[in-house]
Design an enzyme around this catalytic site. Structure first.
Site, short mmCIF file in Angstrom:
data_model
loop_
_atom_site.label_atom_id
_atom_site.label_comp_id
_atom_site.label_asym_id
_atom_site.label_seq_id
_atom_site.Cartn_x
_atom_site.Cartn_y
_atom_site.Cartn_z
N SER A 61 0.85 -1.30 -0.20
CA SER A 61 0.01 0.15 -0.16
C SER A 61 0.22 1.33 -0.01
CB SER A 61 -0.93 -0.35 1.25
OG SER A 61 -1.85 -1.14 0.74
N HIS A 79 0.31 5.21 3.62
CA HIS A 79 -0.42 5.17 2.84
C HIS A 79 -0.09 6.70 2.11
CE1 HIS A 79 -4.10 2.00 3.24
NE2 HIS A 79 -2.34 1.37 3.40
#
Length: 244
Positions: A145, A209
């Site tokens: 991610s 993220h």
């Protein structure tokens, strides 16, 4: 939550090539299928035996912040190995979808070698950033991610007007097309809000993220933000005049 289900608007002309992106997708899928997380490999057993194998697998190849800063050479490598390990089918398929949607044009713009180094470097730093902020955590962190968020950040800078087909739950999952400069900042805002509400228990590493997205955007700005000025060629001298 916002999800992207199709590729961004394609340009006309020759079909784009993104061998690195496809190789990353294949590699992540193969590692997942072979490992215990998929539940398909009979080597790891079933039931409690499988759960124990999964925990050991994630701890070995994922980032454990509390172990990362103890100086172990193996632990220092885990932000790299963790990029290729995923916890569940949803985790894997969601990440690969995002990589497919935004990776093609980004790799084309950067080139194969640069895109590879960019992906690995930003992914490593994103996981490392999460570990620094959660230095006492014993929870394993795995997944691509952070690296894929970096691809999103670079995509936003490079292609802000590219239109992305999105599914919005609060609009009954109707497929709508928005430019990237609308969709991706909205996605970042959701990550920011979720990171502020996240507990210390198991869940999504939203901070990774955000770190990855910021790194990707900053890299694209530093690398492509300044156009190279080409000095104009001198005008030809009139006939009969000597040139230096």
């Amino acid at each position: 939550m916002i999800s992207f289900w199709s590729t961004v608007g394609r340009r006309t002309g020759p079909r784009r090539q993104a061998p690195v992106m496809y190789a990353l997708i294949v590699l992540c899928c193969l590692i997942f299928l072979i490992g215990p997380a998929s539940g398909l490999n009979p080597v790891y057993g079933l039931g409690d035996e499988l759960l124990a194998a999964q925990r050991a697998y994630f701890r070995r190849w994922g980032v454990v912040p509390a172990e990362l800063f103890e100086g172990s050479p193996r632990a220092v490598l885990t932000p790299a190995t963790g990029l290729f390990v995923h916890g569940t089918w949803v985790h894997l398929l969601g990440n690969m979808l995002f990589l497919y949607v935004f990776g093609v044009m980004t790799e084309e713009r950067m080139g194969r070698v640069e895109f590879t180094l960019f992906y690995l470097g930003c992914g490593y730093l994103a996981l490392l950033g999460y570990a620094v902020a959660n230095a006492d955590s014993e929870q394993s962190l795995v997944g691509a991610s952070g690296a894929i968020s970096a691809v999103l950040g670079a995509f936003l800078f490079l292609f802000p007007r590219a239109r992305v087909t999105s599914l919005l739950p609060f609009l009954f999952f109707l497929p709508l097309r928005f430019p990237a400069w609308v969709v991706l900042p909205f996605w970042v805002a959701l990550q920011w809000l979720a990171a502020g509400q996240a507990s210390s228990g198991p869940g999504v590493a939203y901070l990774a993220h955000l770190v990855g997205f910021g790194l990707g955007f900053a890299y694209a700005w530093a690398r492509f933000g300044r156009t190279t000025r080409v000095k104009p060629a001198p005008a030809p001298a009139p006939e009969g005049e000597n040139q230096p």
